[in-house]
Design a protein around this motif. Sequence first.
Motif, PDB file in Angstrom:
ATOM      1  N   ASN A  55       0.833  -1.195   0.000  1.00 28.82           N
ATOM      2  CA  ASN A  55       0.000   0.000   0.000  1.00 28.82           C
ATOM      3  C   ASN A  55       0.875   1.256   0.000  1.00 28.82           C
ATOM      4  O   ASN A  55       0.638   2.192  -0.767  1.00 28.82           O
ATOM      5  CB  ASN A  55      -0.938  -0.017   1.204  1.00 28.82           C
ATOM      6  N   GLY A  56       1.885   1.267   0.825  1.00 34.21           N
ATOM      7  CA  GLY A  56       2.802   2.402   0.867  1.00 34.21           C
ATOM      8  C   GLY A  56       3.535   2.613  -0.446  1.00 34.21           C
ATOM      9  O   GLY A  56       3.861   3.736  -0.811  1.00 34.21           O
ATOM     10  N   ASN A  57       3.797   1.511  -1.150  1.00 37.05           N
ATOM     11  CA  ASN A  57       4.458   1.587  -2.454  1.00 37.05           C
ATOM     12  C   ASN A  57       3.476   1.837  -3.599  1.00 37.05           C
ATOM     13  O   ASN A  57       3.883   1.889  -4.754  1.00 37.05           O
ATOM     14  CB  ASN A  57       5.252   0.302  -2.730  1.00 37.05           C
ATOM     15  N   GLU A  58       2.206   1.961  -3.256  1.00 36.44           N
ATOM     16  CA  GLU A  58       1.151   2.229  -4.227  1.00 36.44           C
ATOM     17  C   GLU A  58       1.077   1.175  -5.338  1.00 36.44           C
ATOM     18  O   GLU A  58       0.789   1.477  -6.491  1.00 36.44           O
ATOM     19  CB  GLU A  58       1.305   3.629  -4.823  1.00 36.44           C
ATOM     20  N   ALA A 106       9.509   1.834   7.444  1.00 34.13           N
ATOM     21  CA  ALA A 106      10.827   2.459   7.345  1.00 34.13           C
ATOM     22  C   ALA A 106      11.655   1.761   6.267  1.00 34.13           C
ATOM     23  O   ALA A 106      12.318   2.419   5.457  1.00 34.13           O
ATOM     24  CB  ALA A 106      11.538   2.420   8.695  1.00 34.13           C
ATOM     25  N   VAL A 107      11.608   0.431   6.232  1.00 32.35           N
ATOM     26  CA  VAL A 107      12.318  -0.328   5.190  1.00 32.35           C
ATOM     27  C   VAL A 107      11.822   0.103   3.819  1.00 32.35           C
ATOM     28  O   VAL A 107      12.612   0.243   2.877  1.00 32.35           O
ATOM     29  CB  VAL A 107      12.124  -1.844   5.382  1.00 32.35           C
ATOM     30  N   ARG A 108      10.524   0.337   3.691  1.00 33.37           N
ATOM     31  CA  ARG A 108       9.935   0.754   2.418  1.00 33.37           C
ATOM     32  C   ARG A 108      10.580   2.048   1.944  1.00 33.37           C
ATOM     33  O   ARG A 108      10.836   2.213   0.752  1.00 33.37           O
ATOM     34  CB  ARG A 108       8.419   0.946   2.580  1.00 33.37           C
ATOM     35  N   GLU A 109      10.875   2.944   2.859  1.00 34.10           N
ATOM     36  CA  GLU A 109      11.533   4.208   2.497  1.00 34.10           C
ATOM     37  C   GLU A 109      12.991   3.972   2.140  1.00 34.10           C
ATOM     38  O   GLU A 109      13.480   4.463   1.122  1.00 34.10           O
ATOM     39  CB  GLU A 109      11.472   5.189   3.676  1.00 34.10           C
ATOM     40  N   SER A 110      13.702   3.249   3.012  1.00 35.55           N
ATOM     41  CA  SER A 110      15.129   2.966   2.844  1.00 35.55           C
ATOM     42  C   SER A 110      15.542   2.043   3.974  1.00 35.55           C
ATOM     43  O   SER A 110      15.086   2.214   5.109  1.00 35.55           O
ATOM     44  CB  SER A 110      15.943   4.259   2.924  1.00 35.55           C
ATOM     45  N   GLY A 111      16.408   1.109   3.689  1.00 35.14           N
ATOM     46  CA  GLY A 111      16.901   0.246   4.748  1.00 35.14           C
ATOM     47  C   GLY A 111      17.527   1.045   5.881  1.00 35.14           C
ATOM     48  O   GLY A 111      17.424   0.676   7.055  1.00 35.14           O
ATOM     49  N   ARG A 112      18.135   2.158   5.536  1.00 31.94           N
ATOM     50  CA  ARG A 112      18.793   2.986   6.546  1.00 31.94           C
ATOM     51  C   ARG A 112      17.795   3.789   7.385  1.00 31.94           C
ATOM     52  O   ARG A 112      18.183   4.400   8.374  1.00 31.94           O
ATOM     53  CB  ARG A 112      19.795   3.913   5.884  1.00 31.94           C
ATOM     54  N   ALA A 113      16.530   3.770   6.987  1.00 35.02           N
ATOM     55  CA  ALA A 113      15.508   4.456   7.778  1.00 35.02           C
ATOM     56  C   ALA A 113      15.120   3.648   9.017  1.00 35.02           C
ATOM     57  O   ALA A 113      14.422   4.147   9.892  1.00 35.02           O
ATOM     58  CB  ALA A 113      14.270   4.740   6.919  1.00 35.02           C
ATOM     59  N   VAL A 114      15.564   2.403   9.089  1.00 36.52           N
ATOM     60  CA  VAL A 114      15.315   1.585  10.283  1.00 36.52           C
ATOM     61  C   VAL A 114      16.326   2.031  11.335  1.00 36.52           C
ATOM     62  O   VAL A 114      17.522   1.769  11.226  1.00 36.52           O
ATOM     63  CB  VAL A 114      15.461   0.081   9.991  1.00 36.52           C
ATOM     64  N   LEU A 137      12.879  -8.448   6.238  1.00 40.79           N
ATOM     65  CA  LEU A 137      12.969  -9.222   4.996  1.00 40.79           C
ATOM     66  C   LEU A 137      11.643  -9.230   4.237  1.00 40.79           C
ATOM     67  O   LEU A 137      11.629  -9.103   3.007  1.00 40.79           O
ATOM     68  CB  LEU A 137      13.446 -10.646   5.280  1.00 40.79           C
ATOM     69  N   ILE A 138      10.517  -9.348   4.937  1.00 44.12           N
ATOM     70  CA  ILE A 138       9.210  -9.275   4.264  1.00 44.12           C
ATOM     71  C   ILE A 138       9.050  -7.913   3.589  1.00 44.12           C
ATOM     72  O   ILE A 138       8.668  -7.824   2.429  1.00 44.12           O
ATOM     73  CB  ILE A 138       8.048  -9.536   5.255  1.00 44.12           C
ATOM     74  N   ALA A 139       9.366  -6.849   4.314  1.00 45.98           N
ATOM     75  CA  ALA A 139       9.230  -5.500   3.747  1.00 45.98           C
ATOM     76  C   ALA A 139      10.149  -5.326   2.534  1.00 45.98           C
ATOM     77  O   ALA A 139       9.722  -4.795   1.501  1.00 45.98           O
ATOM     78  CB  ALA A 139       9.528  -4.443   4.807  1.00 45.98           C
TER      79      ALA A 139
END
Length: 182
Positions: A55-58, A106-114, A137-139
């Motif tokens: 959903n976040g990735n549309e 956060a993973v959806r935005e960037s791995g570094r956002a975690v 990993l799912i994200a």
Amino acid sequence: MPHIPLHPDLPGISALFDYRPETAVPLGQLAEVLLRGPSTLTVGERELIAAVVSNGNECRFCTGSHAATAAETIEGGRPVVDAACAGVDDAPVSAKVKALLRIALAVRESGRAVTDSLVEAARADGATDVELHDTVLIAAAFCLFNRYVDGLGTVAPEDPAAYVEIGKRLAAGGYAGMAGGE
């Protein structure tokens, strides 16, 4: 309209799996392990992570498919899924699941956002290291699936009933043998 010649009667990732069965097998196995394999997270909770990330990735196809599957497999059904997709903070799920969904987003935005604070908050709400691992990993996998489906311009059904059927099929049969489609 698809960017490559795909089977016109197969939507989303099903058409891509039909197009390249040799890549479908490992991708289907990955989905099976992540969403159906042994875990302290329920199938519904893991499907919810997939739906919220999609959903976040549309990604209309993946959101529709995994929201419907989550609705079939999570306590509280579709209202829980819709609430989580609308906003994690108001979703009627446990504090641990909310914390894991925040990590997934956060993973959806960037791995570094975690961040350490997201991880520590999830741990404080009872998340285990394996649950943290699997959530990330799912994200990450659903970012791949979403981009695969949308990047090749696959067809996403307009009729919501199509996703209900996909959700029922995935809830009952999982992802093993997906080389024939999702």
